[in-house]
Design a protein around this motif. Sequence first.
Motif, PDB file in Angstrom:
ATOM      1  N   ILE A  45       0.452  -1.136   0.008  1.00 12.65           N
ATOM      2  CA  ILE A  45       0.347  -0.250  -0.013  1.00 12.65           C
ATOM      3  C   ILE A  45       0.917   1.626  -0.128  1.00 12.65           C
ATOM      4  N   ALA A  46       1.742   1.001   0.785  1.00 14.75           N
ATOM      5  CA  ALA A  46       2.838   2.168   0.941  1.00 14.75           C
ATOM      6  C   ALA A  46       4.009   2.939  -0.509  1.00 14.75           C
ATOM      7  N   HIS A  47       3.693   1.690  -1.328  1.00  6.09           N
ATOM      8  CA  HIS A  47       5.140   1.435  -2.473  1.00  6.09           C
ATOM      9  C   HIS A  47       3.065   2.503  -3.460  1.00  6.09           C
ATOM     10  N   HIS A  48       2.433   1.720  -3.145  1.00  5.66           N
ATOM     11  CA  HIS A  48       1.606   2.286  -4.405  1.00  5.66           C
ATOM     12  C   HIS A  48       1.301   4.042  -3.907  1.00  5.66           C
ATOM     13  N   ILE A  49       1.389   4.370  -2.577  1.00  2.00           N
ATOM     14  CA  ILE A  49       0.504   5.812  -3.058  1.00  2.00           C
ATOM     15  C   ILE A  49       1.946   6.559  -3.528  1.00  2.00           C
ATOM     16  N   ILE A  50       3.191   6.140  -3.315  1.00  2.00           N
ATOM     17  CA  ILE A  50       4.192   7.058  -3.696  1.00  2.00           C
ATOM     18  C   ILE A  50       3.798   6.252  -5.278  1.00  2.00           C
ATOM     19  N   LYS A  70      -2.481  20.249 -23.653  1.00  2.00           N
ATOM     20  CA  LYS A  70      -3.158  19.160 -23.332  1.00  2.00           C
ATOM     21  C   LYS A  70      -1.785  17.522 -22.286  1.00  2.00           C
ATOM     22  N   PHE A  71      -2.477  16.607 -22.269  1.00  2.00           N
ATOM     23  CA  PHE A  71      -1.120  15.498 -21.743  1.00  2.00           C
ATOM     24  C   PHE A  71      -2.034  14.453 -21.501  1.00  2.00           C
ATOM     25  N   ILE A  72      -1.472  13.279 -22.129  1.00  2.00           N
ATOM     26  CA  ILE A  72      -1.800  12.022 -22.485  1.00  2.00           C
ATOM     27  C   ILE A  72      -1.622  10.833 -21.336  1.00  2.00           C
ATOM     28  N   PHE A  73      -2.560  10.367 -20.706  1.00  2.00           N
ATOM     29  CA  PHE A  73      -2.113   9.263 -19.609  1.00  2.00           C
ATOM     30  C   PHE A  73      -1.561   8.449 -20.392  1.00  2.00           C
ATOM     31  N   ASN A  74      -0.606   7.553 -19.215  1.00  2.00           N
ATOM     32  CA  ASN A  74      -0.261   6.384 -20.321  1.00  2.00           C
ATOM     33  C   ASN A  74      -1.325   5.546 -19.241  1.00  2.00           C
ATOM     34  N   GLU A  75      -1.876   4.663 -19.896  1.00  2.00           N
ATOM     35  CA  GLU A  75      -2.944   3.340 -18.876  1.00  2.00           C
ATOM     36  C   GLU A  75      -1.042   3.075 -17.384  1.00  2.00           C
ATOM     37  N   PHE A  76      -1.813   2.724 -16.426  1.00  2.00           N
ATOM     38  CA  PHE A  76      -1.249   2.688 -15.464  1.00  2.00           C
ATOM     39  C   PHE A  76      -2.549   1.568 -14.646  1.00  2.00           C
ATOM     40  N   ASP A  77      -1.626   0.803 -14.223  1.00  2.00           N
ATOM     41  CA  ASP A  77      -2.479  -0.829 -13.473  1.00  2.00           C
ATOM     42  C   ASP A  77      -1.722  -1.116 -12.120  1.00  2.00           C
ATOM     43  N   PRO A  78      -2.017  -0.481 -11.016  1.00  2.00           N
ATOM     44  CA  PRO A  78      -1.300  -0.526 -10.100  1.00  2.00           C
ATOM     45  C   PRO A  78      -1.202  -2.142  -9.844  1.00  2.00           C
ATOM     46  N   TRP A  81       2.802  -2.747 -11.911  1.00  2.00           N
ATOM     47  CA  TRP A  81       3.518  -2.033 -11.092  1.00  2.00           C
ATOM     48  C   TRP A  81       3.711  -2.426 -10.197  1.00  2.00           C
ATOM     49  N   ASN A  82       2.891  -3.483  -8.967  1.00  2.00           N
ATOM     50  CA  ASN A  82       2.961  -3.882  -7.655  1.00  2.00           C
ATOM     51  C   ASN A  82       3.426  -4.790  -7.432  1.00  2.00           C
ATOM     52  N   HIS A  87       6.944  -4.846  -5.210  1.00  2.00           N
ATOM     53  CA  HIS A  87       6.104  -3.872  -4.412  1.00  2.00           C
ATOM     54  C   HIS A  87       6.537  -4.902  -3.053  1.00  2.00           C
ATOM     55  N   SER A  88       6.321  -6.293  -2.911  1.00  2.00           N
ATOM     56  CA  SER A  88       5.851  -7.096  -1.675  1.00  2.00           C
ATOM     57  C   SER A  88       7.107  -6.981  -0.571  1.00  2.00           C
ATOM     58  N   THR A  89       8.407  -7.049  -1.354  1.00  2.00           N
ATOM     59  CA  THR A  89       9.808  -7.151  -0.676  1.00  2.00           C
ATOM     60  C   THR A  89      10.705  -5.889  -0.627  1.00  2.00           C
ATOM     61  N   ARG A  90      10.029  -4.536  -1.347  1.00  2.00           N
ATOM     62  CA  ARG A  90      11.828  -3.993  -1.383  1.00  2.00           C
ATOM     63  C   ARG A  90      11.293  -2.630  -0.415  1.00  2.00           C
TER      64      ARG A  90
END
Length: 157
Positions: A45-50, A70-78, A81-82, A87-90
């Motif tokens: 969760i903490a990694h996700h916030i950041i 105009k700013f085009i967002f890249n798709e972001f699948d949390p 990324w997790n 994220h589970s060990t870092r």
Amino acid sequence: MVLKDADLINQYNEAPKKLAEALSGLHDSDLDKKRAEGKWSIREIAHHIIECDLNYFQINRYALADTGAKFIFNEFDPNTWNKTMDHSTRSLQLELQLFNIMREYIAYLCSSLPNALDRVLIHQDGKATVRDAIKHDIQHANHHIEQILETKRIHHL
């Protein structure tokens, strides 16, 4: 209640402190505790916030620097990324420092640039002011910090 701009910026800038307080006193093994099976751990969760704030950082900077562009967002699948960012060990140490400096920098820009919170970002789904984005960033961090606190309560940490 409508917040004054200075109060909004202060609230935005408080998130790293609130996250650090939520993590305070936890041992490394405590960071692996989850609210329930299938949920993210405190560490995740903490990694996700950041990780999300890194995206928000760039979006906010873009709107502040080139309002109305105009700013085009890249798709972001949390979940992707997790997994791929491990994220589970870092460790969280470096990311917590990064979170603090990103929020401090955006708060500084919002406090020092004329009409900063009224500047606009246009994206594929519409447009938003920096004020709107800052409100979203506050809500997002607070929501996940509450999940960390809930996990601590469940595990009596």
